[in-house]
Design a protein around this motif. Sequence first.
Motif, PDB file in Angstrom:
ATOM      1  N   VAL A 117       0.865  -1.184   0.000  1.00 48.06           N
ATOM      2  CA  VAL A 117       0.000   0.000   0.000  1.00 48.06           C
ATOM      3  C   VAL A 117       0.897   1.228   0.000  1.00 48.06           C
ATOM      4  N   ILE A 118       0.762   2.059  -1.027  1.00 45.03           N
ATOM      5  CA  ILE A 118       1.601   3.255  -1.153  1.00 45.03           C
ATOM      6  C   ILE A 118       0.683   4.473  -1.150  1.00 45.03           C
ATOM      7  N   ASN A 119       0.753   5.250  -0.075  1.00 41.56           N
ATOM      8  CA  ASN A 119      -0.051   6.463   0.052  1.00 41.56           C
ATOM      9  C   ASN A 119       0.715   7.645  -0.538  1.00 41.56           C
ATOM     10  N   MET A 120       0.098   8.305  -1.478  1.00 38.65           N
ATOM     11  CA  MET A 120       0.684   9.503  -2.066  1.00 38.65           C
ATOM     12  C   MET A 120       0.132  10.709  -1.302  1.00 38.65           C
ATOM     13  N   VAL A 121       0.997  11.382  -0.555  1.00 34.35           N
ATOM     14  CA  VAL A 121       0.578  12.477   0.321  1.00 34.35           C
ATOM     15  C   VAL A 121       0.926  13.809  -0.331  1.00 34.35           C
ATOM     16  N   ARG A 122      -0.084  14.622  -0.515  1.00 36.50           N
ATOM     17  CA  ARG A 122       0.082  15.920  -1.165  1.00 36.50           C
ATOM     18  C   ARG A 122       0.661  16.935  -0.179  1.00 36.50           C
ATOM     19  N   THR A 123       1.784  17.526  -0.521  1.00 39.74           N
ATOM     20  CA  THR A 123       2.405  18.530   0.340  1.00 39.74           C
ATOM     21  C   THR A 123       1.993  19.946  -0.043  1.00 39.74           C
ATOM     22  N   LYS A 124       1.571  20.116  -1.291  1.00 35.65           N
ATOM     23  CA  LYS A 124       1.238  21.458  -1.763  1.00 35.65           C
ATOM     24  C   LYS A 124       0.264  21.353  -2.929  1.00 35.65           C
ATOM     25  N   ILE A 194       4.753   8.355  -0.070  1.00 34.53           N
ATOM     26  CA  ILE A 194       5.538   9.179  -0.989  1.00 34.53           C
ATOM     27  C   ILE A 194       4.892  10.555  -1.032  1.00 34.53           C
ATOM     28  N   GLU A 195       5.674  11.577  -0.768  1.00 33.27           N
ATOM     29  CA  GLU A 195       5.160  12.940  -0.826  1.00 33.27           C
ATOM     30  C   GLU A 195       5.300  13.500  -2.243  1.00 33.27           C
ATOM     31  N   TYR A 196       4.314  14.290  -2.635  1.00 30.03           N
ATOM     32  CA  TYR A 196       4.376  14.913  -3.957  1.00 30.03           C
ATOM     33  C   TYR A 196       3.711  16.278  -3.902  1.00 30.03           C
ATOM     34  N   GLU A 197       4.077  17.116  -4.838  1.00 26.12           N
ATOM     35  CA  GLU A 197       3.453  18.430  -4.977  1.00 26.12           C
ATOM     36  C   GLU A 197       2.512  18.384  -6.168  1.00 26.12           C
ATOM     37  N   ALA A 198       1.250  18.692  -5.931  1.00 26.37           N
ATOM     38  CA  ALA A 198       0.253  18.628  -7.000  1.00 26.37           C
ATOM     39  C   ALA A 198       0.570  19.651  -8.085  1.00 26.37           C
ATOM     40  N   HIS A 199       0.527  19.196  -9.329  1.00 25.64           N
ATOM     41  CA  HIS A 199       0.729  20.098 -10.454  1.00 25.64           C
ATOM     42  C   HIS A 199      -0.522  20.934 -10.704  1.00 25.64           C
ATOM     43  N   ALA A 200      -0.386  21.965 -11.481  1.00 19.90           N
ATOM     44  CA  ALA A 200      -1.545  22.741 -11.907  1.00 19.90           C
ATOM     45  C   ALA A 200      -2.403  21.878 -12.817  1.00 19.90           C
ATOM     46  N   ARG A 201      -3.708  22.068 -12.729  1.00 22.20           N
ATOM     47  CA  ARG A 201      -4.635  21.312 -13.580  1.00 22.20           C
ATOM     48  C   ARG A 201      -4.370  21.667 -15.041  1.00 22.20           C
ATOM     49  N   VAL A 202      -4.169  20.644 -15.871  1.00 25.37           N
ATOM     50  CA  VAL A 202      -3.801  20.895 -17.266  1.00 25.37           C
ATOM     51  C   VAL A 202      -4.959  21.498 -18.047  1.00 25.37           C
ATOM     52  N   ALA A 203      -6.197  21.179 -17.654  1.00 25.47           N
ATOM     53  CA  ALA A 203      -7.381  21.722 -18.326  1.00 25.47           C
ATOM     54  C   ALA A 203      -8.594  21.450 -17.463  1.00 25.47           C
ATOM     55  N   GLY A 204      -9.678  22.173 -17.740  1.00 26.71           N
ATOM     56  CA  GLY A 204     -10.926  21.933 -17.021  1.00 26.71           C
ATOM     57  C   GLY A 204     -10.895  22.513 -15.620  1.00 26.71           C
ATOM     58  N   GLU A 205     -11.853  22.077 -14.814  1.00 25.69           N
ATOM     59  CA  GLU A 205     -11.973  22.573 -13.447  1.00 25.69           C
ATOM     60  C   GLU A 205     -12.371  21.439 -12.529  1.00 25.69           C
ATOM     61  N   SER A 206     -12.264  21.684 -11.223  1.00 28.54           N
ATOM     62  CA  SER A 206     -12.576  20.656 -10.236  1.00 28.54           C
ATOM     63  C   SER A 206     -14.035  20.225 -10.349  1.00 28.54           C
TER      64      SER A 206
END
Length: 307
Positions: A117-124, A194-206
């Motif tokens: 089980v690998i949790n990807m934790v968003r830091t930003k 594993i920590e990662y920084e979320a990229h900007a959304r390439v297109a569209g909206e939430s």
Amino acid sequence: MKKLLSVIVSVYNEEAALKTFYQETIPVLKTISWDYQLVFVNDGSRDKSLEILKGLAETDEHVKIISFSRNFGHEAAMIAGIDYSHGDGIICMDADLQHPPEYIPEIIKNFEAGIEVINMVRTKNESAGWFKNLASTAFYKVINMLSDVKFESNASDFFAISGRVAEVLRKDYREKVRFLRGYVQNVGFKKSTIEYEAHARVAGESKYSIRKLFQFSVNTIVCFSNLPLKLGVFAGMFAAALGMLVLIYTLFTRNGAPSGYATIVILNCFMFAILFLLVGIIGEYIAILFAELKDRPIYIVEETKNL
């Protein structure tokens, strides 16, 4: 024989992002030592997402498509991807590239080290805005306070599981109202983060409005904690203590009974507010039970391709 990696991608009205996602993800997948499949789950998209996916699937046999009969929601899409995938390792991620594909090789290293089980934790996540970031932090604090299960703060729908964990989710975690990233953290097995920084959304909206996020949070708390049901006991004890204080005040003050109308109105409003809150909490639990008793399907597949 090479091991197989299944990458599950939830798709809902992502026509502007799909080709970019494919173009950035495939080169990364070609660098790993495992064989791979890219499983797109079309969650009832109303734009040209399905048409674009079919075009990709015709030119690349690694691209698999599961298409729902209507929109069933992001959680249902990920469950369907897990149900239909047979990889030795499975990664769930979104199509808007906020979940960076460049972390896939690191995930593979974790799988090869025996992690299940690998949790990807968003830091930003600057694109989410301050309110959603604050709400996300507050949500994890509240759920960890209420639930016996302790969740990784800022864990996202970007996660990876082994084939063995996926089999557990296929067989045993079939609630109609669910919190998949919570189940992933609840099954046990050997874990890593594993920590990662979320990229900007390439297109569209939430696709999650404030209202949907609030309902999602309530459902999660109801699924993982029965403490809200016990609030009635604490409220009753508090009301009894308050009543005793009012009684003592009434008996021992020189002026006799407390001055009238405002005190009565305030007490009545306060007690009825507690009562209605408790009735609302009970209603949420009954709604969950009702959804489970109806036992309707989590999703309905209209068509598949390359599966």
